[in-house]
Scaffold this active site. Structure first.
Site, PDB file in Angstrom:
ATOM      1  N   TYR A   1       9.377  -3.873   3.503  1.00 60.02           N
ATOM      2  CA  TYR A   1       9.257  -2.420   3.410  1.00 60.02           C
ATOM      3  C   TYR A   1       9.473  -1.824   4.782  1.00 60.02           C
ATOM      4  CZ  TYR A   1       4.581  -2.899   5.450  1.00 60.02           C
ATOM      5  OH  TYR A   1       3.527  -3.175   6.277  1.00 60.02           O
ATOM      6  N   CYS A   2       9.867  -0.571   4.798  1.00 57.30           N
ATOM      7  CA  CYS A   2       9.998   0.170   6.049  1.00 57.30           C
ATOM      8  C   CYS A   2       9.745   1.640   5.734  1.00 57.30           C
ATOM      9  CB  CYS A   2      11.354  -0.056   6.719  1.00 57.30           C
ATOM     10  SG  CYS A   2      12.751   0.434   5.734  1.00 57.30           S
ATOM     11  N   THR A   3       9.829   2.478   6.726  1.00 55.34           N
ATOM     12  CA  THR A   3       9.472   3.883   6.590  1.00 55.34           C
ATOM     13  C   THR A   3      10.182   4.577   5.432  1.00 55.34           C
ATOM     14  OG1 THR A   3       8.974   4.039   8.922  1.00 55.34           O
ATOM     15  CG2 THR A   3       9.427   6.088   7.807  1.00 55.34           C
TER      16      THR A   3
END
Length: 186
Positions: free
Chosen positions: A42-44
Site C-alpha cells: 500500500y502507499c498514499t
C-alpha cells in the site's frame, strides 16, 4: 509516512525516499516475503505501488531462479491507496492506524467526516521526547538535509535546530541526552 500511520503488522522499510525502495526490497524485503502466501502493498494514493509492485515481482522472480514460479508469492496492492481506503472506512472500522501522509501542502490527509477525528489514535511520536505526536509541520525539517521530522511543540522551543535520525550526531540535544544517560548508568 510510516511514522504517521500504517496498517497493523506492516513492515517499515525505513527508506527516506522512493528511489531507495528497490535496494531495500532486494536485500531485506524479499527474504521476508519468501514462503509467504502473498505480498500486500500500500502507499498514499496508489501510484507508487504500481511501479513498486512490478519491481517486487521482478526481484522475487530473480531471487527464486528458474522453474520455481509456483513458489513466488502473488503481489497485491491496495487500489487507490490509503487515501481511498480512508474515504471508504471510518476509523473505528479501519485496519489503518494513525494518519495518512500526503505529498501536498496538507501533509496529513483530513478525514472525510469531522466527527471521526476523535477516533484516530496517534501512532507517531516526537523524534526527541517520544510523546505521542501526529502533527507534521512544514517548518520542522532537518537542519542538514531538509527532510520533515516529527517534532512536538515543546521540543521546538530552542534555537539548536532540528535533526533527523540520519543526522542526529549533529544535534546537541541528542548528545547531551546521551551524556546524561551514560553518566546515570555509571
Amino acid at each position: 509516512e510510516y511514522q504517521l500511520g500504517h496498517f497493523a503488522n506492516a513492515v517499515d522499510p525505513g527508506t527516506r525516499k522512493y528511489s531507495e525502495f528497490e535496494d531495500w526490497f532486494r536485500s531485506e524485503g524479499a527474504p521476508l516475503a519468501a514462503g509467504k502466501d502473498a505480498v500486500l502493498m500500500y502507499c498514499t494514493g496508489g501510484i507508487r505501488c504500481e511501479r513498486a509492485s512490478i519491481a517486487v515481482r521482478q526481484i522475487l522472480a530473480e531471487q527464486a531462479g528458474t522453474d520455481t514460479q509456483d513458489r513466488i508469492p502473488p503481489v497485491f496492492q491496495l487500489k487507490g491507496g490509503i487515501h481511498r481506503y480512508l474515504e471508504e472506512f471510518r476509523p473505528k472500522e479501519s485496519k489503518f492506524l494513525g494518519r495518512n501522509f500526503v505529498f501536498d501542502k496538507r501533509i496529513v490527509q483530513p478525514l472525510p467526516r469531522a466527527e471521526d477525528e476523535i477516533d484516530v489514535v496517534p501512532v507517531g511520536t516526537c523524534h526527541y521526547c517520544q510523546k505521542q505526536w501526529e502533527m507534521v509541520c512544514e517548518d520542522r525539517r532537518c537542519s542538514k538535509c531538509r527532510m520533515l521530522v516529527l517534532v512536538c511543540d515543546s521540543c521546538t522551543d530552542d534555537d539548536r535546530g532540528i535533526f533527523c535520525a540520519k543526522h542526529e550526531l549533529l544535534d546537541t540535544r541528542k548528545a547531551t541526552r546521551a551524556n546524561i544517560e551514560s553518566k546515570r548508568d555509571e
